[in-house]
Motif scaffolding. Structure first.
Motif, PDB file in Angstrom:
ATOM      1  N   PRO B 252       0.808  -1.228   0.000  1.00 34.64           N
ATOM      2  CA  PRO B 252       0.000   0.000   0.000  1.00 34.64           C
ATOM      3  C   PRO B 252       0.837   1.272   0.000  1.00 34.64           C
ATOM      4  CG  PRO B 252      -0.062  -1.059   2.156  1.00 34.64           C
ATOM      5  CD  PRO B 252       0.653  -1.997   1.240  1.00 34.64           C
ATOM      6  N   LYS B 253       2.051   1.200   0.560  1.00 36.13           N
ATOM      7  CA  LYS B 253       2.917   2.376   0.644  1.00 36.13           C
ATOM      8  C   LYS B 253       4.336   1.928   0.352  1.00 36.13           C
ATOM      9  CE  LYS B 253       5.949   4.514   3.736  1.00 36.13           C
ATOM     10  NZ  LYS B 253       6.756   5.042   2.680  1.00 36.13           N
ATOM     11  N   MET B 254       5.060   2.677  -0.425  1.00 32.60           N
ATOM     12  CA  MET B 254       6.380   2.250  -0.854  1.00 32.60           C
ATOM     13  C   MET B 254       7.357   2.122   0.323  1.00 32.60           C
ATOM     14  SD  MET B 254       8.851   3.883  -3.751  1.00 32.60           S
ATOM     15  CE  MET B 254       7.769   3.552  -5.128  1.00 32.60           C
ATOM     16  N   ILE B 267      -1.553  -1.512  -3.818  1.00 32.43           N
ATOM     17  CA  ILE B 267      -2.683  -2.416  -3.611  1.00 32.43           C
ATOM     18  C   ILE B 267      -3.537  -1.900  -2.459  1.00 32.43           C
ATOM     19  CG2 ILE B 267      -1.378  -3.923  -2.034  1.00 32.43           C
ATOM     20  CD1 ILE B 267      -2.970  -6.289  -3.311  1.00 32.43           C
ATOM     21  N   ARG B 268      -4.820  -2.186  -2.565  1.00 32.90           N
ATOM     22  CA  ARG B 268      -5.720  -1.828  -1.485  1.00 32.90           C
ATOM     23  C   ARG B 268      -5.336  -2.635  -0.250  1.00 32.90           C
ATOM     24  NH1 ARG B 268     -11.820  -3.388  -1.794  1.00 32.90           N
ATOM     25  NH2 ARG B 268     -12.391  -2.684   0.276  1.00 32.90           N
ATOM     26  N   GLY B 648       3.933   6.981  -4.740  1.00 26.99           N
ATOM     27  CA  GLY B 648       4.281   5.648  -4.246  1.00 26.99           C
ATOM     28  C   GLY B 648       3.352   5.186  -3.140  1.00 26.99           C
ATOM     29  N   ILE B 649       2.103   5.502  -3.233  1.00 24.69           N
ATOM     30  CA  ILE B 649       1.168   5.154  -2.174  1.00 24.69           C
ATOM     31  C   ILE B 649      -0.210   5.001  -2.789  1.00 24.69           C
ATOM     32  CG2 ILE B 649       0.785   7.597  -1.584  1.00 24.69           C
ATOM     33  CD1 ILE B 649       0.614   6.699   1.386  1.00 24.69           C
ATOM     34  N   GLN B 652      -6.077   5.292  -1.314  1.00 23.17           N
ATOM     35  CA  GLN B 652      -6.927   5.122  -0.134  1.00 23.17           C
ATOM     36  C   GLN B 652      -6.100   5.004   1.149  1.00 23.17           C
ATOM     37  OE1 GLN B 652      -9.607   2.032  -1.793  1.00 23.17           O
ATOM     38  NE2 GLN B 652     -11.022   2.796  -0.250  1.00 23.17           N
ATOM     39  N   VAL B 653      -4.819   5.274   1.039  1.00 20.28           N
ATOM     40  CA  VAL B 653      -3.930   5.043   2.182  1.00 20.28           C
ATOM     41  C   VAL B 653      -3.308   6.353   2.653  1.00 20.28           C
ATOM     42  CG1 VAL B 653      -1.749   3.970   2.878  1.00 20.28           C
ATOM     43  CG2 VAL B 653      -3.407   2.667   1.563  1.00 20.28           C
ATOM     44  N   ILE B 654      -3.191   6.471   3.960  1.00 16.41           N
ATOM     45  CA  ILE B 654      -2.487   7.581   4.589  1.00 16.41           C
ATOM     46  C   ILE B 654      -1.368   6.944   5.412  1.00 16.41           C
ATOM     47  CG2 ILE B 654      -2.680   9.336   6.399  1.00 16.41           C
ATOM     48  CD1 ILE B 654      -4.095  10.145   3.870  1.00 16.41           C
TER      49      ILE B 654
END
Lengths: 333, 742, 217
Positions: B252-254, B267-268, B648-649, B652-654
């Motif tokens: 989800p985050k690099m 990816i979710r 790179g994220i 839907q992600v923080i």
């Protein structure tokens, strides 16, 4: 040690590329950075802090670009146009499921606006234009990861920092290094303005006053000085280690052996992406890598027989003649 | 490279100051230096060892204690001061290399905020006391006369191994307790549980160089992972040689590893297992022989995840899924690994199991996933843990089940989510003793703080949490005389605790050094090699720093487990919170090291503070740009930090990095940035009970403030110049590949 | 307090850093000292120490009026060198192996003075230091700035060991280049300026290296 003397030495060693000045060098320390192995982990940078008495300047001064990281890892987000497949949801996914994947793109599209920095474009000719992307892919994501680039002083032969120093505090050593004599430096910062790589670092403050509160100062390396306010400093290729190795070799009446010592960054690099050595020694690992990649010193434009070889020097087209060879990063497409 | 390798006998006895003028040059403050005769002093050794030459550095082998990997180090010592760490080439773990955390170990040792005296809580506040008073307080609470019941005593530690682990177990036995909580925030506990269930071994060996492709689901192999330096070296081999390995990273985050990926796929969060099954589905398409070899339940499971369904669940486009499957088919053997972003969900175990299924389908087990076996000294092997024991501690404290807890190598007060209420619950434990080097949050809330020697001052033996093919015990020896006279070795204290319990076995040892020396003498001849005597063996061991030990062969027996996923609902309203780990500050334990604060995060290049990562699409939706402060709120609390925007994220992600937001821990850490662990929801992986670190949902709101985000980075792009050149792998294979030019 | 001695009084220096060696007995030390001293004595002979007699060398020029520095023990260089003909490098043993010459460790003094001149007040004082296990805190006399890399070993190699016509027993003449006629002094005092001009003139006259970073650090 008169200014005259400095200038004599300077012109003796700092010869133009055409004259092949480095032939007179005792040693010529060089480096190779393999971007296929570099993971951008920062170990080299911290090793440099530990070895070279680099002060920690704190958040505010970092924000003013006053950090003293002699070796920094640059991280770029733009990507060459190497789209493996169309990155947007494919319209013919059904065809794919049925076993007809789209053809693999291996041709690299030129995506460089040709009007941009025309001088630089000449550097690698068409090859360069093909390889370099501008502003990233159209993809929504960072498909090829990041581009990491460890940048330390490039120890240029035709260094742009040297001729502008009003007091000859920066000069060329017989080892082919750009050296900074702290005692001579008056802090004009001309050299830093003239460095195209932004690899010179100025002591805006007397960092020793608060960078090493007791007992942190006990870690300081006695083999080199702690610089004070008003002095320019930069990567020295760990000249203190070079000195120890040379002294040792001299005491034992022999030559410095390749691999006998290396700089702090090279020694710690977890992936072995960095290689250091004497380019005057044809059997050293660096010499072999430079010649394998058909990159020659003393040239502003390489004429490689095999254009596909990865070796290049950063901003070589500026006629700086750097001592650091970079090997291009590799991506599967 | 290590200069003078010295066969050193009793190093502690020779440390001292050499009396030579220029020797301490680098340490002088320029304004106070004088050349005036008779102003400065020079003091010679009373009696030097023959190898001590003033002005010449010598290297001594030891073990890095910055993370559980257990890398061997060489410390450069001059005039009695340790100056610099290098990797020990004899260590099979790090092979002469070292990461930034290892380099910064000396700053932990010389840290200006170290604990220097024991502290005892008196009338609500911690007050410095003498060791006599501290040990008397200890004796009163845990001594034989205290009447403390064994099951009401516990140790709470980080990863432990080697002889400290042996002594610690002996102490627990002497106390009649079985309560050993082991806590690491950066762990692979869920994947270990899956490995144990599906392969029969918790930590098998990964043969990265043998793999032609690595598909990593959030596993930060070269970053904040199990053994960063080891896997970095393996990564370099994987990327060179006859066939350059391909790395595909799905997360989800690099992560740092993701930064080096050939193909990085967002990816979710939480759907990684589904993607693995979708890829397995693609791999098996048209391969009837392979399909027939699979158990019925797995066949049915995989068949349910066709590419279109998987694409809609995971948010990974169909062509990507097929591309990855195609690469895997072309590049056998491969290696598929699961990391923190897979494990950190309520169904983390299921996802990690699905990923192992993909390995089994691809036939990787036995080729790139190999049995690790065990060493000849299982009692010395690393005991590691996750977050389950953190919950267990909170629970036991809540139930008032513990009277005395000893803490070492863990900082639960900092790492526990606020929702656990640990700070309040710990008040139910009447006597908390912390063995610590630095004044962390747990130490400052303890009842008794015992200042221990730094890793560079103490003795010990360690076994890395991940053991490569050559298993080894790494020796930790003091690199210099202790800085503070009122600090004690952890091993010495353990030994003293055992003696206080009148454990016969340990009564004859004057100190931990003596115990270790004796333990080495008692090792079997197979380990001792060509040493002619015990003394010779001890000397050689210290010089080398590493004892290679034999392996008891193991075997992997692949076995299927039941896998089921919850229903993945599409919910665009809130965001997934990723409390990301970074190689550097780690789980927050290195926030007090100024070098690591000033070393930028590898991905965002931010220094000294916390930040909030988001995708450009998310930023546009929220109407924020880099530098804006945003408030990230979960049901359990909120943190506020500046925005960093990049691609790179997942949109839907923080992501908020771990490591900052300390309330204690010295001048470099205290009050700096925010701690995302605090706002995590107290949800756990259903199967293993580990905290679901990635299972928290948050909302994000602008807070209206804006400042320049402090990064050590100029331009984010190359502005058309050739800074980083890139070639395709086919070019690399043509020009270098098997030619082995480096 | 000057920071040049910061580390000598730091927390480490004050703790048991100077525990005597457990393996060496007094007798071992004495025997060793006698053996080595005998060797050095045999090699020593009387020469004028103005440096002019050193072959293939131009002694550096420069004067400095050093002050007399009070030391914890008034160590008589003259008795050791001029009367007893002990070679400089017997005590300053690191000079040929390191950048620093080194102050001899207390054990070296005691090697002889366990038996020699034990009734003299200065030796009694020395013995006190030895028995308290505290080395004397000497005052620094000869020093170069911290940004200077000066190495004794290479200078000795150039002027003594690799110098044709020069012998090791005359090393004091080379030492005298920078330290003056120490054999005529009790405690050393500085008689040469030891500044950059002094170094540079000598490097020029003797064709030493002239690169800035040879000496600056």
């Amino acid at each position: 040690m008169s200014l005259n003397n400095i200038l004599t030495n300077w012109s003796r060693y700092r010869k133009g590329a055409e004259e092949g000045g480095f032939h007179e060098y005792e040693h010529q320390w060089g480096m190779v950075v393999d971007l296929n192995k570099c993971i951008g982990c920062n170990a080299c940078s911290v090793a440099c802090y530990a070895e070279n008495n680099l002060p920690v300047v704190g958040e505010k001064r970092c924000g003013k670009n006053q950090a003293m990281n002699w070796l920094r890892i640059e991280r770029y987000w733009d990507e060459p146009d190497l789209e493996p497949y169309n990155a947007t949801p494919s319209a013919n996914i059904d065809a794919w499921i049925e076993g007809n994947p789209p053809a693999k793109k291996t041709e690299l599209k030129p995506s460089m606006p040709s009007s941009y920095l025309p001088g630089l474009l000449e550097e690698g000719g068409q090859n360069f234009e093909q390889r370099v992307g501008f502003g990233g892919t159209k993809s929504e994501f960072q498909d090829f990861g990041a581009s990491f680039l460890p940048m330390m002083c490039q120890q240029c032969h035709a260094a742009t920092c040297e001729p502008v120093c009003p007091v000859a505090a920066t000069y060329h050593t017989p080892d082919g290094l750009n050296a900074q004599v702290y005692n001579r430096c008056i802090g004009s910062r001309y050299c830093s303005n003239n460095c195209p790589y932004r690899l010179r670092y100025f002591n805006f403050w007397s960092y020793y006053e608060d960078a090493w509160p007791e007992p942190l100062h006990m870690q300081l390396n006695p083999d080199l000085s702690v610089r004070d306010k008003g002095v320019m400093e930069k990567c020295t290729f760990c000249i203190q280690r070079i000195r120890v190795a040379k002294d040792k070799a001299k005491m034992e009446d022999r030559k410095v052996i390749d691999g006998e010592f290396s700089t702090a960054c090279v020694q710690t690099c977890p992936t072995g992406a960095l290689v250091f050595g004497d380019m005057q020694n044809p059997d050293s690992q660096v010499s072999k890598l430079w010649s394998y990649h058909q990159v020659e010193r003393g040239k502003t434009k390489q004429s490689k027989q095999n254009k596909e070889l990865r070796g290049y020097r950063v901003l070589e087209g500026l006629n700086t003649d750097p001592s650091v060879l970079y090997l291009e990063r590799v991506r599967e497409v | 490279m290590s200069g003078n390798d010295i066969n050193r006998r009793d190093f502690l006895k020779i440390l001292g100051w050499s009396g030579v003028g220029v020797a301490v040059a680098g340490c002088d403050r320029p304004t106070t230096v004088t050349l005036e005769e008779g102003k400065e002093e020079v003091v010679a050794y009373l009696q030097p060892e023959e190898y001590v030459i003033p002005g010449v550095g010598v290297w001594f082998a030891s073990t890095c204690q910055q993370c559980p990997a257990g890398c061997g180090v060489h410390g450069r010592v001059r005039e009695g001061r340790v100056l610099k760490m290098e990797g020990n080439p004899d260590s099979p773990i790090n092979k002469g290399k070292l990461c930034q955390m290892g380099q910064a170990g000396v700053q932990g040792h010389y840290n200006p905020d170290r604990l220097k005296k024991p502290m005892l809580r008196k009338g609500g506040a911690l007050a410095e006391v003498s060791w006599e008073e501290a040990l008397a307080a200890l004796e009163q609470k845990v001594g034989p006369a205290s009447g403390l019941a064994g099951d009401r005593f516990a140790w709470f530690t980080g990863t432990v191994s080697g002889h400290q682990s042996v002594l610690l177990s002996a102490h627990l036995a002497a106390m009649g307790s079985k309560n050993h909580f082991i806590h690491e925030t950066i762990n692979n506990a869920v994947a270990r549980a899956v490995n144990q269930d599906m392969l029969g071994e918790a930590m098998p060996r990964y043969d990265l160089p043998a793999a032609k492709m690595v598909l990593s689901f959030g596993a930060d192999l070269v970053g904040a992972g199990t053994s960063p330096v080891h896997f970095s070296g393996e990564y370099a081999k994987f990327r060179t040689g006859a066939t350059r390995g391909v790395l595909v990273q799905v997360e989800p985050k690099m992560t740092l590893t993701g930064g080096s990926a050939d193909l990085w796929v967002a990816i979710r969060p939480g759907t990684e297992g589904v993607l693995a099954l979708g890829i397995a589905n693609q791999v098996l398409l048209g391969d009837e022989i392979k399909v027939a070899g699979l158990p019925e339940n797995i066949r049915t499971l995989i068949a349910a995840y066709d590419v279109k369904k998987v694409a809609s669940i995971t948010g990974v486009t169909g062509d990507r899924i097929m591309r990855i499957a195609e690469l895997l088919k072309q590049r056998s053997p491969s290696l598929v690994v699961a990391g923190a972003s897979v494990e950190g969900h309520t169904h983390g175990y299921q996802s990690a199991a699905a990923i192992m299924v993909l390995n089994i389908v691809l036939g990787n087990v036995g080729k790139t996933i190999l049995p690790s076996g065990s060493s000849a000294f299982p009692q010395m092997e690393a005991k590691t843990g996750g977050t389950r024991d953190l919950l267990a501690l909170a629970d036991a404290a809540d139930k008032k089940a513990l009277d005395v807890v000893f803490f070492h190598g863990a900082n639960p007060v900092y790492t526990a989510p606020a929702a656990l209420g640990l700070t309040d619950k710990l008040k139910n434990i009447p006597f908390k003793v912390v063995f610590a080097v630095h004044p962390d949050e747990t130490a400052m809330s303890a009842d008794l703080v015992l200042p221990i020697l730094s890793a560079h001052e103490d003795w010990g033996t360690h076994m890395g949490a991940y053991q490569p093919e050559q298993k080894s015990i790494s020796i930790q020896q003091p690199l210099m005389e202790r800085l503070y006279p009122d600090t004690k070795g952890f091993g010495d204290l353990l030994l003293a605790l055992l003696k206080a319990r009148q454990v016969k076995e340990y009564e004859s040892f004057a100190d931990y050094y003596g115990y270790l020396k004796n333990a080495f003498a008692a090792l079997p001849a197979s380990v001792k090699g060509d040493a002619v005597s015990d003394e010779d063996f001890w000397g050689k061991s210290l010089q080398k720093g590493v004892l290679n030990v034999g392996t008891v062969a193991g075997a992997l027996n692949p076995k299927m487990v039941e896998i089921s996923f919850p229903e993945f609902k599409s919910d665009a309203q809130d965001y997934y919170l990723v409390p990301s780990a970074r190689l550097g500050l780690w789980d927050g334990r290195h926030a007090n090291l100024p070098w690591l604060q000033e070393a930028p995060d590898q991905i965002s290049k931010v220094v000294w503070t916390s930040w909030v990562e988001m995708h450009p699409a998310t930023a546009a939706k929220l109407g924020v740009k880099e530098g804006d402060f945003v408030k990230v709120s979960s049901a359990q609390g909120a943190v506020e930090a500046q925005v960093y925007v990049y691609k790179g994220i997942h949109p839907q992600v923080i992501a908020v990095p771990m490591g900052q937001g300390h309330e204690e821990y010295g001048r470099y850490a205290k009050g700096r940035g925010v701690n995302p662990l605090k706002i995590l929801a107290p949800v756990t992986d259903a199967k293993t009970g580990e905290l679901a670190l990635y299972g928290t949902r948050v909302t994000v709101a602008q807070s209206g403030r804006r400042e320049v985000l402090v990064k050590l980075m100029g331009s984010e792009t190359q502005l058309g110049r050739k800074m980083v050149g890139t070639v395709t792998a086919s070019v690399f294979d043509r020009t270098e590949g098997a030619k082995n030019v480096t | 307090m000057s920071h040049g001695y910061l580390f000598l009084s730091g927390p480490v220096g004050s703790s048991g850093a100077v525990v005597p060696h457990h393996r060496s007995s007094r007798y071992f030390l004495m025997a060793l000292a006698a053996l080595v001293l005998g060797f050095f004595l045999a090699m020593s002979s009387a020469w004028a120490d103005d440096g002019a007699g050193v072959p293939n060398a131009v002694p550096p020029k420069g004067e400095h009026e050093g002050k007399n520095v009070e030391q914890p023990i008034e160590f008589p260089h003259n008795i050791h060198v001029d009367v007893n003909k002990i070679n400089c490098m017997y005590c300053h043993t690191y000079a040929r192996r390191s950048k620093v010459a080194g102050i001899p460790p207390t054990s070296k003094c005691m090697g002889c003075h366990l038996v020699i001149a034990t009734d003299k007040p200065r030796i009694k004082k020395l013995t006190e230091y030895w028995e308290k296990k505290e080395p004397p805190r000497w005052k620094k006399v000869h020093d170069v700035p911290d940004f200077v890399h000066f190495t004794h070993e290479k200078h000795l190699k150039r002027f003594v060991f690799d110098n044709e016509g020069m012998s090791v027993d005359r090393v004091s003449e080379v030492c005298a280049f920078c330290h003056g006629e120490v054999k005529k002094m009790t405690v050393a005092h500085k008689v040469k300026p030891l500044n950059m001009g002094f170094c540079a003139r000598c490097h020029e006259a003797n064709k030493g290296p002239f690169d800035c970073w040879k000496c600056h650090k």
